[in-house]
Enzyme design. Structure first.
Site, PDB file in Angstrom:
ATOM      1  N   ASP A 151       0.874  -1.170   0.000  1.00  0.00           N
ATOM      2  CA  ASP A 151       0.000   0.000   0.000  1.00  0.00           C
ATOM      3  C   ASP A 151       0.910   1.218   0.000  1.00  0.00           C
ATOM      4  OD1 ASP A 151      -1.632   2.128   0.586  1.00  0.00           O
ATOM      5  OD2 ASP A 151      -2.787   1.095   2.133  1.00  0.00           O
ATOM      6  N   TYR A 208      -0.722  -0.565  15.095  1.00  0.00           N
ATOM      7  CA  TYR A 208      -1.603  -0.800  13.955  1.00  0.00           C
ATOM      8  C   TYR A 208      -1.234   0.093  12.776  1.00  0.00           C
ATOM      9  CZ  TYR A 208      -5.501  -1.138  10.892  1.00  0.00           C
ATOM     10  OH  TYR A 208      -6.246  -1.336   9.768  1.00  0.00           O
ATOM     11  N   LYS A 219      -4.227  -3.469   7.847  1.00  0.00           N
ATOM     12  CA  LYS A 219      -4.151  -4.928   7.881  1.00  0.00           C
ATOM     13  C   LYS A 219      -3.146  -5.417   6.849  1.00  0.00           C
ATOM     14  CE  LYS A 219      -6.554  -6.671  11.197  1.00  0.00           C
ATOM     15  NZ  LYS A 219      -5.946  -7.524  12.208  1.00  0.00           N
TER      16      LYS A 219
HETATM   17  C1  F6R Z   1      -8.077  -0.727   7.239  1.00  0.00           C
HETATM   18  C2  F6R Z   1      -7.773   0.643   6.860  1.00  0.00           C
HETATM   19  C3  F6R Z   1      -8.796   1.676   7.086  1.00  0.00           C
HETATM   20  C4  F6R Z   1      -8.310   2.735   8.073  1.00  0.00           C
HETATM   21  C5  F6R Z   1      -9.388   3.805   8.336  1.00  0.00           C
HETATM   22  C6  F6R Z   1      -8.860   4.947   9.221  1.00  0.00           C
HETATM   23  O1  F6R Z   1      -7.026  -1.578   6.927  1.00  0.00           O
HETATM   24  O2  F6R Z   1      -6.707   0.933   6.360  1.00  0.00           O
HETATM   25  O3  F6R Z   1     -10.011   1.125   7.500  1.00  0.00           O
HETATM   26  O4  F6R Z   1      -7.924   2.136   9.279  1.00  0.00           O
HETATM   27  O5  F6R Z   1      -9.828   4.382   7.126  1.00  0.00           O
HETATM   28  O6  F6R Z   1      -7.745   5.469   8.602  1.00  0.00           O
HETATM   29  P1  F6R Z   1      -6.969   6.763   9.114  1.00  0.00           P
HETATM   30  O7  F6R Z   1      -6.620   6.518  10.547  1.00  0.00           O
HETATM   31  O8  F6R Z   1      -5.784   6.825   8.216  1.00  0.00           O
HETATM   32  O9  F6R Z   1      -7.907   7.924   8.936  1.00  0.00           O
HETATM   33 MG    MG Z   2      -4.197   2.195   2.962  1.00  0.00          MG
HETATM   34 MG    MG Z   3      -4.861  -2.437   1.804  1.00  0.00          MG
END
Ligand code: F6R
Ligand code: MG
Ligand code: MG
Length: 374
Positions: free
Chosen positions: A14, A231, A234
């Site tokens: 990513d 975190y 994923k």
């Molecule tokens: C799951 C993922 C998204 C983010 C969510 C919050 O793998 O990447 O669900 O966790 O969009 O993202 P932030 O904290 O970057 O706003």
């Molecule tokens: Mg992402």
């Molecule tokens: Mg991804």
């Protein structure tokens, strides 16, 4: 005659996404395509295909350099770096998200990107399927891999094909203890299910045909939270599976996806969500950052390359772009609506062990001092 060996490398990362953690945008694809085309022209790789699963940029490369080759890994690493830089310049979301370490020393493993690599001796004809999933973790492949290689109620060949009745061997990793074990099915099937049912800890990493140890499947086993200590999205795993002629048929590899099933991930990597098989055009995560999606691409490995069409381009079959998976997609949305009705209550939200790397520990810390003894 010296048997030719061919390597299939699927390396993903990513590096940044359009409109949240939703999809890989075109400019990043263009960088990947250009770099892999140059590597093909230079003779480093023989074939490539660039695609995406949600916000993960996927580099599929076929070459003769073997697994964990520093030149191949450097190509992937440099491509991800360049794409992340472009994402940064465009202020795309999560630019460089999975590039967790900076000092590259010959292998992208343990640095953030996910890797599945398989070196094979080409059979007379070698059909291959690669899977890539977004918004979920590596354990998401445990269930379908069990169905494909161990469940006689799913793979008819385990009962009918004499080449398969000897069963398959599974390498299972314990991601907590950093150890591995090999179990053989059908003899050790109950033990295997006992382990791999714990999808957050035990992950199937490789599968071989038992009678001749022919390699059949390789999955990525990266635990991003273990690298970063927190975190960071994923793991969004990838998987390579060989098919046919004494191995599960293409249809036996795909039939476990006729129904949706629940995987860990989805919004903020903190929820159980339904796996939704989709064609590449629908590999975009939307509702509650999902639902977790999986794509499957089929191709033939042929004389060290992906078999090409008359236009000189690799022939790639988008296997879930098919009405046969409409029912699974529909089921996925039914499960999604049921789970979301429960909001942030378990079991819709992951259990406390899986939440260890999210904001839950911070929340608990904040509230801890307000607790009074009873
Ligand atoms: C799951 C993922 C998204 C983010 C969510 C919050 O793998 O990447 O669900 O966790 O969009 O993202 P932030 O904290 O970057 O706003
Ligand atoms: Mg992402
Ligand atoms: Mg991804």
């Amino acid at each position: 005659m010296v048997q030719r060996k061919t390597t299939i490398s699927l390396i993903k990362c990513d590096v940044g996404s359009l409109a949240g953690h939703h999809v890989v945008p075109k400019p990043l694809f263009n960088i990947a395509k250009r770099n892999l085309k140059n590597a093909e022209d230079d003779g480093l790789i023989n074939s490539y295909h660039v695609f995406n699963a949600g916000d993960d940029l996927q580099l599929l490369m076929v070459h003769g350099k073997g697994e964990s080759n520093p030149e191949i890994h450097k190509l992937a690493w440099n491509t991800f770096q360049e794409a992340a830089k472009r994402a940064q310049d465009l202020k795309l979301y999560g630019a460089g998200q999975d590039l967790l370490k900076s000092a590259f020393s010959g292998n992208v493993r343990g640095m953030g990107p996910g890797v599945a690599e398989m070196e094979i001796e080409e059979r007379g004809s070698d059909p291959v399927v690669v899977f890539a999933a977004d918004k979920t973790s590596a354990g998401a492949f445990n269930f379908p891999l069990f169905r494909i290689f161990a469940d006689p109620m799913s793979t008819a060949g385990l009962v009918i094909d004499p080449s398969m009745v000897g069963g398959f061997k599974f390498e299972v990793l314990d991601t907590m203890e950093n150890k591995g074990v090999i179990l053989k099915c059908p003899e050790e099937m109950y033990g295997l299910v006992g382990l791999i049912g714990t999808v957050g800890r035990y992950i199937i990493s490789r599968v071989w045909r038992a009678k001749d140890s022919l390699i059949c499947a390789v999955g990525s086993v990266t635990k991003l939270s273990k690298i970063a200590g927190k975190y960071v999205g994923k793991d969004d795993p990838v998987l390579i599976v060989r098919s046919q002629h004494g191995l599960p048929a293409l249809g036996e590899i795909l039939v476990p996806f006729m129904h949706s099933y629940l995987v860990a991930g989805w919004m903020r990597g903190s929820h159980w969500g339904p796996m939704m098989p989709v064609g590449v055009k629908d590999a975009r995560c939307t509702v509650f950052d999902g639902p977790p999606r999986i794509v499957a691409l089929g191709f033939q490995v042929s004389n060290g390359m992906i078999a090409e069409g008359d236009d000189g381009k690799p022939m790639i079959a988008d296997l879930f772009d098919d009405p046969a998976f409409d029912m699974a997609r529909h089921e996925a949305m039914e499960y999604a609506s049921m789970l979301r009705r429960m909001g942030e209550f378990e079991p819709a939200r992951l259990g406390v062990e899986e939440m260890e790397y999210t904001s839950l520990p911070q929340l608990l810390k904040r509230l801890r001092e307000r607790f009074n003894p009873l």
